[in-house]
Design an enzyme around this catalytic site. Structure first.
Site, PDB file in Angstrom:
ATOM      1  N   ALA A 249       0.830  -1.211   0.000  1.00  0.00           N
ATOM      2  CA  ALA A 249       0.000   0.000   0.000  1.00  0.00           C
ATOM      3  C   ALA A 249       0.862   1.257   0.000  1.00  0.00           C
ATOM      4  O   ALA A 249       0.529   2.245  -0.665  1.00  0.00           O
ATOM      5  CB  ALA A 249      -0.944  -0.007   1.199  1.00  0.00           C
TER       6      ALA A 249
ATOM      7  N   GLY B 231       1.972   1.580  -3.473  1.00  0.00           N
ATOM      8  CA  GLY B 231       0.808   1.799  -4.325  1.00  0.00           C
ATOM      9  C   GLY B 231       0.267   3.209  -4.250  1.00  0.00           C
ATOM     10  O   GLY B 231      -0.285   3.726  -5.228  1.00  0.00           O
ATOM     11  N   ASP B 232       0.426   3.841  -3.105  1.00  0.00           N
ATOM     12  CA  ASP B 232       0.025   5.240  -2.959  1.00  0.00           C
ATOM     13  C   ASP B 232       0.752   6.089  -4.008  1.00  0.00           C
ATOM     14  O   ASP B 232       0.156   6.929  -4.669  1.00  0.00           O
ATOM     15  CB  ASP B 232       0.335   5.717  -1.543  1.00  0.00           C
ATOM     16  CG  ASP B 232      -0.027   7.167  -1.319  1.00  0.00           C
ATOM     17  OD1 ASP B 232      -1.226   7.505  -1.419  1.00  0.00           O
ATOM     18  OD2 ASP B 232       0.889   7.966  -1.042  1.00  0.00           O
ATOM     19  N   ALA B 233       2.036   5.844  -4.177  1.00  0.00           N
ATOM     20  CA  ALA B 233       2.833   6.600  -5.152  1.00  0.00           C
ATOM     21  C   ALA B 233       2.473   6.219  -6.584  1.00  0.00           C
ATOM     22  O   ALA B 233       2.413   7.083  -7.465  1.00  0.00           O
ATOM     23  CB  ALA B 233       4.321   6.363  -4.898  1.00  0.00           C
TER      24      ALA B 233
END
Length: 142
Positions: A15, A18-20
């Site tokens: 996560a 994945g945020d980036a």
């Protein structure tokens, strides 16, 4: 990247990355609209990156996921040690975390086209609304 290494990563770690990955997809899309003002771009990005928006996007995305993608999503969603912000419910935040894990997995496994495909499916309604708003605002400036 080595599949064993990727599978060893926790849902929370996925996560984080994945945020980036999602941030880049959002920024690339917004810049493609031809908007040059940084403040406007940042405000528009909130339509994509808030936990509540990502949670709603997962409602749309779930029927389009493969079994493998759903498994990765659930790994992220069920990650432990996540601090829930006040801006979203625990369920919304967990679903957003799952979405971020999924996009990290797609990025790490080189499935960039699939990531873009899912991004456009997940946010089609948001994109349509933003593009309509942009067109309307341009008409008012004339």
């Amino acid at each position: 990247m080595d599949e064993r290494f990727i599978n060893s990563l926790s849902g929370g770690t996925l996560a984080y990355l994945g945020d980036a990955v999602l941030e880049v997809l959002v920024r690339r899309y917004l810049v493609s609209l031809g908007i040059a003002d940084g403040g406007t771009l940042s405000r528009m990005a909130l339509n994509f990156v808030r936990a509540t928006a990502q949670s709603a996007a997962m409602d749309i995305l779930m029927p389009h996921l493969t079994e493998e993608e759903e498994y990765i999503y659930k790994r992220g969603r069920n990650a432990h040690g996540i601090a829930i912000p006040k801006s979203a419910s625990a369920a919304e935040y967990r679903r957003a975390t799952g979405m971020e894990a999924l996009f990290a997995y797609l990025d790490l496994t080189g499935k960039h086209e699939r990531a873009e495909e899912l991004f456009y499916i997940a946010y089609a309604d948001v994109m349509k609304r933003l593009e309509e708003d942009k067109t309307q605002n341009q008409g008012e400036k004339r």
